[in-house]
Design an enzyme around this catalytic site. Structure first.
Site, PDB file in Angstrom:
ATOM      1  N   SER A 109       0.799  -1.222   0.000  1.00 38.51           N
ATOM      2  CA  SER A 109       0.000   0.000   0.000  1.00 38.51           C
ATOM      3  C   SER A 109       0.836   1.279   0.000  1.00 38.51           C
ATOM      4  CB  SER A 109      -0.941   0.019   1.206  1.00 38.51           C
ATOM      5  OG  SER A 109      -0.229   0.224   2.408  1.00 38.51           O
ATOM      6  N   LYS A 129       0.831   4.544   6.861  1.00 42.23           N
ATOM      7  CA  LYS A 129       0.268   5.384   5.803  1.00 42.23           C
ATOM      8  C   LYS A 129       0.897   6.774   5.887  1.00 42.23           C
ATOM      9  CE  LYS A 129      -2.985   2.261   4.795  1.00 42.23           C
ATOM     10  NZ  LYS A 129      -2.903   1.426   3.575  1.00 42.23           N
TER      11      LYS A 129
END
Length: 281
Positions: free
Chosen positions: A55, A116
């Site tokens: 990701s 993230k």
């Protein structure tokens, strides 16, 4: 009669007799002290983290290992190993900066560690239009740069790559090729993102970040379950509470393509991605 200059040898238990040392007890005390030092260091200074998914491509690859600093955003129970509930709420709290790469406990259960990038802070509005971030009503600059290529390996095989993105390099070795862009946030923080094409996450409604939360996104925009999706176990994360933040990514200390075998030490060297070791954020 005993010689006046000769004193009887002291027996065990008499004053002046050194206590008998217990080797098992000394070892246990040493291990306990070591465990406390490691616990404190991991909780309040630095902690290691490994990258389990794609990701955060292109910045982070599966098989990267990095250190996160623990003091940047304050401390909560999630700063401690296993989220031991020894810290009430959040102490010494500070906001992250837009563009920081953070490790956090993912909502809704706060059991798994995710990584993230911070895009929105409390009070910000965020929307995606045609794959471009609209921050507080202003499009975030997104400029096309050279394709991102990644050699296929045990950590990133043909299935992960996707058939339509497979290619080969000048030497004929199989690689994965994605379109790459450079995104620049207000204040000048710049980083690369991937965009494979049109997806449902490329066009969204307007999100308003509430107090005490942040909006996080993966750099691999079409393969990241992030704040664009409602919090769901194994899915999106919604807006992440500040107290869930564990630390800020600071430096990579190891990277492997996954081809090493534990019983074959020489493969540890061939599997290492040496150029990635020591990269900062």
């Amino acid at each position: 009669m005993a010689d006046a200059d000769t004193a009887p040898a002291p027996t065990s238990g008499q004053p002046g007799t050194p206590a008998k040392r217990s080797e098992p007890r000394d070892t246990l005390v040493f291990l306990l002290k070591l465990a406390i030092i490691v616990f404190v260091f991991r909780s309040f200074v630095f902690s290691p983290f490994s990258i389990p998914s794609e990701s955060m491509l292109p910045r982070l690859l599966i098989g990267d290992y990095l250190f996160i600093s623990k003091w940047n955003y304050g401390y909560s129970r999630h700063s401690l190993p296993w989220s031991v509930p020894l810290i009430p709420g959040r102490i010494f709290g500070r906001l992250p900066a837009r563009g920081d790469v953070v490790v956090f406990k993912a909502p809704p259960s706060a059991r798994q560690d995710y990584i993230k990038r911070v895009i929105g802070l409390p009070g910000d509005t965020i929307q995606m239009r045609g794959g471009q971030v609209i921050l507080n009503g202003t499009p975030v600059p997104k400029v096309r740069v050279g394709d991102f290529t990644l050699p296929l390996s045990a950590n990133y095989d043909a299935q992960r790559c996707g058939a339509e993105y497979q290619d080969s390099d000048a030497g004929g070795r199989p690689i994965c090729r994605y379109r790459q862009y450079r995104e620049t946030l207000p204040g000048g923080r710049s980083y690369r993102v991937l965009d494979r094409g049109q997806t449902i996450a490329d066009d969204t409604g307007v999100f308003t970040v509430p107090a005490g939360r942040v909006f996080l996104m993966g750099d691999n925009r079409d393969n990241s379950e992030d704040s664009r999706f409602p919090a769901m176990e194994g899915g999106g994360i919604g807006m992440v509470p500040l107290e869930n933040l564990e630390g800020k990514a600071v430096v990579s200390f190891w990277s492997t393509d996954g081809s090493a075998q534990w019983l074959l030490p020489w493969t540890w060297v061939s599997a290492a991605r040496w150029s990635r070791i020591g990269e900062g954020f």
